[in-house]
Design an enzyme around this catalytic site. Structure first.
Site: not given
Ligand code: UD1
Length: 353
Positions: A127, A152, A156
């Site tokens: 990842s 997590y 990785k």
């Molecule tokens: C996270 C993990 C990644 C993992 C992936 C899948 C980290 C840094 N990243 O990615 O390794 O493979 O999950 O499980 O550990 N967001 C919102 N509202 C929400 C959900 C998300 O605003 O309800 C935003 C988050 O702040 C982020 C973006 O959307 O900026 C993507 O979030 P998300 O889909 O959870 O993925 P990551 O955090 O990037």
């Protein structure tokens, strides 16, 4: 005979899409899954898409006797794609030992069996989380591991270190694929992402909110140093990611690896903010949904996107699908779930929420 490829976690989100791509590329997937974050009905839907039955065994990788027996029953395994792992960042903070067991101990068990049975290699799900917040963007594979903000993420990093050591002998080869943010669904609408309970990832939360299952999306922070203040990620269509696995596997099986341990970033190379993603979803699908800006989520990084030069030069792979394709297929999958569209009269499609 088609080469038999062990696919651990083959009924999960990325695993299931890769099974389709493997079958279409002339491989025979041997799917194993403990169904902890997937369901048996996915198998039927895979068979509908491929128009053929698949070999499936319900096995937990931590069940050493069952795993040993699997390799006895299938002596012709040519390659392994290892997806089976736990992946919820928040859960890993609450239950770190579960993550070390499922993502590290299980990997070691599998590697011992691979060695004992003289299977030559593995494709590993890594990842972009291994980079933490990189100092420079786009991030290349040469950049060092950063501060993984969760157990997590650490699993990785540890997994990659174990694989690097294991492939220092002459026979075992590994390709680690560092996924950026996989989203979207198969074009058939029959398989996609179906998280347990309340989604923690952005796109399942968006589709469930648009479907009326969640009251509103919370956008985590709009005070980042980005054009609109919301965080930037490199979103990649899950079918493009599936194709990257097949490209890596073919390279490995054809003996083309330059060194025994190789690593590739798998993203599009383009970053989008959370608000850009919402805009694309609403525009492509002609639907709007409620959202509000809230505080940053602890542990989130500000921005990351991939340098994909290595994957394109060496694997001859590049992402083909656009953000609009990702948004369209994600919504199509959600709508099919809601409609209960199913390939079998006995297997409900929408069974986990
Ligand atoms: C996270 C993990 C990644 C993992 C992936 C899948 C980290 C840094 N990243 O990615 O390794 O493979 O999950 O499980 O550990 N967001 C919102 N509202 C929400 C959900 C998300 O605003 O309800 C935003 C988050 O702040 C982020 C973006 O959307 O900026 C993507 O979030 P998300 O889909 O959870 O993925 P990551 O955090 O990037």
């Amino acid at each position: 005979m088609k080469p038999l490829i062990l696919v651990t976690g083959g009924l999960g989100y990325i695993g299931s899409h890769t099974v389709i791509e493997l079958a279409q590329s002339g491989y025979e997937p041997l799917i194993i899954d403990n169904l902890s974050n997937s369901s048996y009905s996915v198998l039927h839907r895979l068979e509908t898409i491929a128009g053929k039955p698949f070999i499936f065994e319900k096995i937990d990788l931590n069940d050493q006797a069952a795993m040993k027996n699997l390799f006895v029953r299938y002596p012709d395994i040519r390659g392994v794609i290892h997806f089976a792992a736990s992946k919820a960042v928040g859960e890993s903070i609450e239950k770190p030992l579960l993550y070390y067991r499922n993502n590290v101990s299980a990997l070691v068990n599998l590697l011992e069996l691979i060695e004992a049975n003289e299977v030559s290699g593995m494709i590993f799900s890594s990842s972009c989380t291994v980079y933490g917040q990189p100092d420079e963007l786009p991030v290349t594979e040469r950049m060092p591991f950063g501060n993984a903000s969760s157990p997590y993420g650490k699993t990785k990093q540890i997994g990659e270190q174990i694989l690097r050591d294991a492939s220092s002998d002459k026979t075992f080869r590994c390709i680690a694929l560092r996924y950026f943010n996989p989203i979207g669904a198969h074009e058939s609408g029959l398989i996609g992402e179906l998280p347990n309970g309340i989604p923690s990832n952005l796109v399942p939360f968006i589709t469930q909110t648009a479907a009326g299952l969640r009251e509103k999306l919370r956008v985590f922070g709009n005070d980042y140093n980005t054009p609109d203040g919301t965080a930037i990620r490199d979103y990649i269509h899950v079918m493009d990611l599936a194709a990257a696995h097949v490209a890596a596997l073919s390279r490995q099986l054809l003996g083309k690896q330059a060194v025994n341990y190789e690593v590739f970033n798998i993203g599009t190379g383009q970053g989008f903010t959370v608000l850009q993603l919402i805009e694309a979803f609403e525009r492509v699908n002609g639907i709007s949904f409620p959202y509000e800006i809230v505080d940053r989520r602890p542990g989130d990084i500000e921005k990351i996107f991939a340098d994909t030069t290595l994957a394109s030069d060496v694997l001859q792979w590049r992402a083909k699908r656009s953000l609009d394709d990702m948004m369209h297929t994600a919504w199509q999958w959600q709508q099919n779930l809601m409609a209960g569209k199913t390939t079998s009269t006995t297997q409900p499609l929408y069974e986990k929420i």
